[in-house]
Structure formats: structure tokens, C-alpha cells
Design a protein around this motif. Structure first.
Motif, PDB file in Angstrom:
ATOM      1  N   LEU A 135      18.709 -69.756   1.605  1.00 60.79           N
ATOM      2  CA  LEU A 135      19.758 -70.537   2.277  1.00 60.79           C
ATOM      3  C   LEU A 135      20.314 -69.815   3.498  1.00 60.79           C
ATOM      4  CD1 LEU A 135      21.567 -72.011  -0.825  1.00 60.79           C
ATOM      5  CD2 LEU A 135      20.104 -73.222   0.817  1.00 60.79           C
ATOM      6  N   ARG A 136      20.278 -68.495   3.496  1.00 61.20           N
ATOM      7  CA  ARG A 136      20.705 -67.751   4.684  1.00 61.20           C
ATOM      8  C   ARG A 136      19.739 -68.047   5.837  1.00 61.20           C
ATOM      9  NH1 ARG A 136      19.461 -63.876   7.582  1.00 61.20           N
ATOM     10  NH2 ARG A 136      17.773 -63.008   6.339  1.00 61.20           N
ATOM     11  N   ARG A 137      18.437 -68.080   5.511  1.00 63.28           N
ATOM     12  CA  ARG A 137      17.418 -68.359   6.532  1.00 63.28           C
ATOM     13  C   ARG A 137      17.338 -69.840   6.880  1.00 63.28           C
ATOM     14  NH1 ARG A 137      14.360 -65.581   2.911  1.00 63.28           N
ATOM     15  NH2 ARG A 137      13.029 -67.391   2.620  1.00 63.28           N
ATOM     16  N   SER A 138      17.525 -70.696   5.883  1.00 63.77           N
ATOM     17  CA  SER A 138      17.380 -72.142   6.047  1.00 63.77           C
ATOM     18  C   SER A 138      18.502 -72.849   5.299  1.00 63.77           C
ATOM     19  CB  SER A 138      16.026 -72.620   5.488  1.00 63.77           C
ATOM     20  OG  SER A 138      14.965 -71.962   6.107  1.00 63.77           O
ATOM     21  N   PRO A 139      19.666 -72.971   5.960  1.00 59.91           N
ATOM     22  CA  PRO A 139      20.833 -73.572   5.284  1.00 59.91           C
ATOM     23  C   PRO A 139      20.562 -75.015   4.830  1.00 59.91           C
ATOM     24  CG  PRO A 139      21.477 -72.529   7.340  1.00 59.91           C
ATOM     25  CD  PRO A 139      19.989 -72.540   7.313  1.00 59.91           C
ATOM     26  N   PHE A 140      21.407 -75.490   3.898  1.00 53.67           N
ATOM     27  CA  PHE A 140      21.310 -76.881   3.476  1.00 53.67           C
ATOM     28  C   PHE A 140      21.366 -77.788   4.700  1.00 53.67           C
ATOM     29  CE2 PHE A 140      23.426 -75.396  -0.608  1.00 53.67           C
ATOM     30  CZ  PHE A 140      22.295 -75.533  -1.388  1.00 53.67           C
ATOM     31  N   MET A 141      20.608 -78.864   4.649  1.00 54.49           N
ATOM     32  CA  MET A 141      20.606 -79.853   5.737  1.00 54.49           C
ATOM     33  C   MET A 141      20.871 -81.219   5.127  1.00 54.49           C
ATOM     34  SD  MET A 141      17.723 -78.603   8.415  1.00 54.49           S
ATOM     35  CE  MET A 141      18.205 -79.939   9.477  1.00 54.49           C
ATOM     36  N   ASP A 142      22.139 -81.555   4.984  1.00 53.06           N
ATOM     37  CA  ASP A 142      22.503 -82.859   4.464  1.00 53.06           C
ATOM     38  C   ASP A 142      22.546 -83.861   5.605  1.00 53.06           C
ATOM     39  OD1 ASP A 142      22.899 -81.810   1.850  1.00 53.06           O
ATOM     40  OD2 ASP A 142      24.913 -81.160   2.413  1.00 53.06           O
ATOM     41  N   LEU A 143      22.186 -85.100   5.296  1.00 49.56           N
ATOM     42  CA  LEU A 143      22.302 -86.172   6.284  1.00 49.56           C
ATOM     43  C   LEU A 143      23.728 -86.657   6.305  1.00 49.56           C
ATOM     44  CD1 LEU A 143      19.046 -88.136   5.399  1.00 49.56           C
ATOM     45  CD2 LEU A 143      19.369 -86.469   7.232  1.00 49.56           C
ATOM     46  N   LYS A 144      24.157 -87.085   7.449  1.00 53.39           N
ATOM     47  CA  LYS A 144      25.547 -87.576   7.574  1.00 53.39           C
ATOM     48  C   LYS A 144      25.635 -89.032   7.178  1.00 53.39           C
ATOM     49  CE  LYS A 144      27.013 -83.819   9.622  1.00 53.39           C
ATOM     50  NZ  LYS A 144      27.966 -82.938   9.201  1.00 53.39           N
TER      51      LYS A 144
END
Length: 144
Positions: A135-144
Motif C-alpha cells: 500500500l505504500r507503493r500502490s495506495p488504495f484506489m477507490d472510485l469516487k
């Protein structure tokens, strides 16, 4: 490559896997990792004469990943990590209709850690640390 002199090492790996699988599944299971590649992306086990244990993924005749250790418990952590991740992803997919906007890792990372804790709390902590690094390298990506 697996050599005849490594039969004892394979036996020790199988015994420890059976012990951990009994703790997790309630019944002792056999190690689900073959000693030869299937070249379809699944891992196989290589035992070397110097005591090195390799978990190797191959696809279409090409090596795509290799993990190596001389410690059986480290190897077994890798095996169970793959198993609990698959279980967690399956559970996330079963319930994905609930919220399509959230990054699916929000659901399956904690499930995988909880599943690993059924085997070993220290392994669960290690898996959690790995997920934190992811997650440090690739944080969560939630859709808005």
C-alpha cells in the motif's frame, strides 16, 4: 533441481505442511506444490544439494518468479501466503456486488491476514507488514 539426497528435506517439508494444514483446515493435507513445473503459472518446488529451497513460478517455459530460502518455515509461509490470498480474493469476489467503488484490496487484505492468524500470529503480522509495504507503493484506489 530435486535430487535423491533431498528426500529427507522433502519429507520434513511435507511433515511441517501437514501440521500447519491440520491447524488451518482441521485435517492434515499434503503439500500442493509439485516438484516439476507445469509452465502454466503455478509454482513448483526445487530442492538443491546445498539445502536451498526454491519456490519457482514458470509460464510457457519461462521463469516468472523465484523465491529462495534455506528455512522450511519461510518456505511454508510463502505457500500459505498464496493459499490465504486466494481464499481472501475468492471471498472478496463473492461479495463484490456490495460496493464496486472500493479498491478490492480493502476487503481481501484483512481477510488474508485473519486467515493467516489461524495458522500463526507471527505469520499474520508478517503478511500485514507485506500488505502495508504494498500500500505504500500502490495506495488504495477507490472510485469516487
Amino acid at each position: 533441481m530435486q535430487e535423491d539426497g533431498n528426500a529427507d528435506l522433502r519429507t520434513e517439508i511435507e511433515k511441517k505442511f501437514a501440521k500447519f494444514s491440520e491447524k488451518y483446515f482441521g485435517v492434515a493435507k499434503t503439500l500442493p506444490i509439485p516438484s516439476t513445473p507445469d509452465n502454466c503459472g503455478a509454482p513448483h518446488l526445487e530442492l538443491h544439494s546445498n539445502g536451498l529451497i526454491s519456490l519457482v513460478w514458470t509460464e510457457r517455459g519461462r521463469e516468472i518468479e523465484r523465491l529462495e530460502t534455506q528455512k522450511i518455515d519461510v518456505f511454508l509461509f510463502w505457500v500459505f501466503r498464496e493459499m490465504v490470498k486466494a481464499i481472501a480474493i475468492g471471498r472478496e469476489r463473492e461479495n463484490s456486488h456490495k460496493n464496486h467503488k472500493n479498491d478490492p484490496r480493502r476487503v481481501w487484505f484483512p481477510i488474508a491476514v485473519n486467515e493467516m492468524a489461524k495458522i500463526s500470529q507471527s505469520w499474520a503480522n508478517e503478511l500485514s507488514t507485506e500488505f502495508d509495504e504494498t500500500l505504500r507503493r500502490s495506495p488504495f484506489m477507490d472510485l469516487k
